[in-house]
Write a protein that holds these residues in place. Structure first.
Motif, mmCIF file in Angstrom:
data_model
loop_
_atom_site.group_PDB
_atom_site.id
_atom_site.type_symbol
_atom_site.label_atom_id
_atom_site.label_comp_id
_atom_site.label_asym_id
_atom_site.label_seq_id
_atom_site.Cartn_x
_atom_site.Cartn_y
_atom_site.Cartn_z
ATOM 1 N N LEU A 1 0.925 -1.244 -0.063
ATOM 2 C CA LEU A 1 -0.084 0.098 -0.029
ATOM 3 C C LEU A 1 0.924 1.181 -0.034
ATOM 4 N N ASP A 2 0.422 2.181 -0.402
ATOM 5 C CA ASP A 2 0.829 3.655 -0.276
ATOM 6 C C ASP A 2 0.883 4.355 1.237
ATOM 7 N N ILE A 3 1.815 3.846 1.924
ATOM 8 C CA ILE A 3 1.967 4.118 3.382
ATOM 9 C C ILE A 3 3.612 4.592 3.419
ATOM 10 N N PRO A 4 3.990 5.572 4.077
ATOM 11 C CA PRO A 4 5.105 5.971 4.100
ATOM 12 C C PRO A 4 5.976 4.733 4.814
ATOM 13 N N PRO A 5 7.310 4.610 4.396
ATOM 14 C CA PRO A 5 8.050 3.537 5.309
ATOM 15 C C PRO A 5 8.124 3.911 6.734
ATOM 16 N N GLY A 6 7.939 2.980 7.678
ATOM 17 C CA GLY A 6 8.336 3.166 8.981
ATOM 18 C C GLY A 6 7.035 3.390 9.765
ATOM 19 N N VAL A 7 5.862 3.798 9.191
ATOM 20 C CA VAL A 7 4.605 4.058 9.725
ATOM 21 C C VAL A 7 4.059 2.841 10.529
ATOM 22 N N ILE A 8 4.200 1.626 9.866
ATOM 23 C CA ILE A 8 3.663 0.352 10.375
ATOM 24 C C ILE A 8 4.882 -0.578 10.128
ATOM 25 N N ASN A 9 5.291 -1.035 11.389
ATOM 26 C CA ASN A 9 6.417 -2.075 11.575
ATOM 27 C C ASN A 9 5.839 -3.434 12.133
ATOM 28 N N ILE A 10 6.112 -4.456 11.867
ATOM 29 C CA ILE A 10 5.564 -5.881 12.518
ATOM 30 C C ILE A 10 6.952 -6.754 12.635
ATOM 31 N N VAL A 11 7.272 -6.825 13.966
ATOM 32 C CA VAL A 11 8.119 -7.880 14.039
ATOM 33 C C VAL A 11 7.944 -9.028 15.172
ATOM 34 N N THR A 12 8.162 -10.018 14.734
ATOM 35 C CA THR A 12 7.764 -11.348 15.431
ATOM 36 C C THR A 12 8.878 -11.969 16.445
ATOM 37 N N GLY A 13 8.275 -12.587 17.242
ATOM 38 C CA GLY A 13 9.346 -13.337 18.405
ATOM 39 C C GLY A 13 8.566 -13.452 19.796
#
Length: 474
Positions: free
Chosen positions: A189-201
């Motif tokens: 999607l057209d969302i600026p980088p870094g606005v949504i980050n998803i990290v698992t662990g």
């Protein structure tokens, strides 16, 4: 994973097996981020707040939320399949979950353009112009539970984006598959980088690194009370704002004048829906002695009729529990209660060749201080108790005699009794003649050790803002 707008296939912390709770077999593995990857995600979010996203107009934030909702809608069935596979819940429930998630994103999109301050009078003869501003909190760390994976993503992410925050979200390691698919969706999607980050662990690894990170301004956590207290204590070191949605031991109160057929059906659904793996599950049933036998027998009969099985079987109404360890905890709690004198009306372990199944269980235990009457089990286990007389305050005192205060419900035709109960119950949500119903515009959260802060509604959006007062001498 999704870090700074790019999909990251490998976690430098290793891999975690994803288990199908219906079979006990490994589905696949998910990446485990290390501290450096968490740091990269947080710094990407901080950079986004300094760039295009930090100055984005409200209309752009709304557009992002609508775009997410539309893409989820187009791929709804895949998300439902993933949550059934990964969590075990019936596919019908998973389908309802994705519909609720889509609705949440669309509802919160509307709030993006309606975050306003106020003007007020200050001083004499117009000497001052005073007003308030609502500005985004900044970088938000969000940690979600395993029982409602896609719903939890929406409840956390949507209001934060509406308010203008950038997010680093960590799904539960037991149910990360839909979050990883969501990461791929967002990347397109057209969302600026870094606005949504998803990290698992894991929680002790990725979750702790997120809570401790100095650039995280706010933490929103849903999960156990033990972990919630650690989050609050750790966040206090840097004065992070915190929202906690923790456990519950929610009572369902039934008076003799209630529609008993409806009360029985509602009480059964309140505890057996989603295998009882619900924070507001009606796990404590308080019934007036005059109708106690009728109500308890009715709930037990309903429990016996429920079909337990694989979530992909269209006949299944109760799926497996989330893990072998959780199955052991639920089994141990029921066994201990029976040894301590509780009467088992129905339920218990379900013998199968594989999977983590536990049948809908009804216990009668009138000792208010019994462990099973006070502690959250988080499974399909109901504890039934009776009360005498029409002293509403005594019932309210009984309801409030708990460490928790997340949900409570009352079944009665007496409108005065219902409203007095709603006023007196120390609970974030009070239902009258229903239980578990939620609306996107109604705030949700708890009293006491059920946490603090609110999800959903205007309160959720405002919780991701800082309130600034501006005073101008004219």
């Amino acid at each position: 994973m999704l870090i700074d707008g790019s999909l990251v296939p490998e976690g430098r912390g290793g891999e975690i097996a994803s288990i199908d709770p219906a079979t006990g077999q490994v589905i696949t593995t998910i990446p485990e981020a290390d501290h450096l990857q968490v740091d990269e995600a947080v710094r990407a979010a901080a950079t986004a707040m300094l760039g295009r996203w930090g100055s984005a107009r409200a209309e752009e934030r709304a557009r992002v939320l609508f775009d997410i909702a539309d893409r989820l809608d187009a791929d709804a069935h895949s998300f439902a399949l993933l949550d059934t596979l990964d969590n075990g819940k019936p596919l019908t429930t998973a389908t309802e979950d994705i519909a609720a998630a889509i609705e949440t994103f669309r509802y919160m999109a509307g709030w993006a353009t309606k975050i306003n301050g106020r003007t007020m009078s200050m001083g004499e003869n117009g000497a001052f112009h005073a007003y308030t501003l609502r500005q985004p909190s900044g970088v938000v760390g969000q940690i979600i539970p395993w029982n409602f994976p896609i719903v939890s993503i929406a409840w956390k992410l949507a209001p934060a984006l509406a308010a203008g925050c950038a997010v680093v979200l960590k799904p539960a390691e037991l149910t990360s598959l839909s979050a990883l698919r969501f990461a791929a969706l967002v990347a397109g999607l057209d969302i600026p980088p870094g606005v949504i980050n998803i990290v698992t662990g894991t929680g002790p690894g990725v979750g702790a690194a997120l809570v401790e990170h100095p650039l995280v301004d706010r933490v929103s956590f849903t999960g156990s009370g033990v972990t919630g207290r650690w989050v609050a204590q750790t966040a206090a070191a840097t004065m992070k704002r915190v929202t906690l949605e923790l456990g519950g031991k929610s009572p369902v109160v039934v008076f003799p004048d209630a529609d008993l057929d409806h009360a029985i059906e509602s009480a059964a659904n309140a505890i057996f829906f989603n295998q009882g793996e619900v924070c507001t599950a009606g796990s404590r049933l308080l019934v007036h002695r005059d109708v106690f036998d009728a109500v308890i027998d009715g709930v037990a009969e309903r429990a016996k009729r429920l079909s337990v099985g694989d979530g992909f079987d269209p006949e299944t109404e109760v799926g497996p529990l989330i893990s072998e360890a959780h199955l052991g905890r639920v089994s141990h709690a029921v066994e201990a209660a029976i040894r301590d004198g509780a009467e088992l009306l129905c339920g218990g372990p379900v013998k199968r060749d594989s999977g983590f199944f536990y049948g809908p269980t009804v216990l009668v235990e009138n000792r208010r201080d019994a462990k099973v009457s006070r502690e959250e089990i988080f499974g399909p286990v109901l504890v039934a108790q009776s009360f005498d007389g029409d002293d509403l305050q005594a019932v309210i005192d009984d309801v409030n005699d708990t460490l928790y205060g997340l949900g409570a419900s009352i079944f009665t035709r007496d409108i005065t009794r219902a409203h007095r109960f709603a006023i007196g119950a120390k609970s974030g949500t009070v239902w009258v003649n229903t239980h578990l119903d939620h609306g996107q515009d109604v705030p949700f959260g708890g009293y006491k050790q059920s946490g603090y802060g609110r999800e959903l509604g205007e309160e959720a959006v405002l919780s991701y803002t800082e309130l600034k007062s501006v005073k101008v001498r004219l």
